[in-house]
Design a protein around this motif. Structure first.
Motif: not given
Length: 202
Positions: A145-170
């Protein structure tokens, strides 16, 4: 795998087949009976081999558990899908491949999580292995996700991106939708791809 096997001797191929039978027998019994109640003797009987053969190859039930996990990793090919995703410059396509990887991981491995949960309840070392495996998954996911985060929503922090992704893919999400509610794995993958894009794309 067939190409590798073709270069082996008859005895080596027999040994690999014996290992496969034992691992499959252990996987079946751990799911049906639970890790704790299943004995090495029961695994040997199910596989049609001598109990001494199981001990010689795997040492104990934890060795069987490790072999089951390794077989799962080889079958899922999840790492290959993530590598393929990171060749994509289109973030939507990258998220679709993330969804495919999650489907592959749990379609082939949701049962493994149940086995490990059963083992963790009666074996502290198995519980530690499960936590190590889950922590490793989090670290690997964060690295991708660290490599993909720059392509995603700028209003989300990296920690938020990781938390959401990990929650959805459990694994529990896959199990709830596919096993409890009867979704097909394909429907799960389509839902997850759509949801990831809704959550992450600008």
């Amino acid at each position: 795998m067939n190409d590798v096997k073709s270069g082996l001797t008859h005895r080596q191929r027999q040994a690999l087949e014996t290992q496969r039978l034992i691992v499959e027998a252990a996987r079946t019994l751990f799911l049906e009976q639970g890790y704790g109640p299943t004995t090495i003797q029961a695994v040997a009987d199910q596989a049609g081999v001598a109990v001494s053969t199981v001990y010689a190859i795997f040492t104990n039930k934890r060795g069987l558990l490790k072999a089951i996990r390794e077989t799962w990793h080889l079958a899922s090919q999840v790492r290959d899908l993530y590598r393929l995703a990171h060749l994509e410059s289109d973030p939507a396509r990258r998220l679709e491949l993330y969804a495919q990887a999650s489907r592959r991981q749990w379609e082939t491995g949701a049962a493994i999580i149940r086995i490990y949960s059963s083992a963790a309840a009666v074996d502290s070392e198995a519980a530690a292995e499960l936590e190590t495996a889950l922590s490793g998954r989090r670290r690997s996911m964060q690295a991708w996700l660290a490599e993909t985060a720059p392509l995603l929503r700028a209003d989300l922090t990296f920690e938020e991106i990781c938390a959401i992704h990990l929650a959805l893919t459990r694994a529990e999400v896959y199990q709830e939708l596919v096993e409890a509610w009867g979704w097909t794995p394909g429907a799960y993958e389509a839902w997850l791809a759509r949801t990831l894009k809704q959550q992450f794309l600008p």
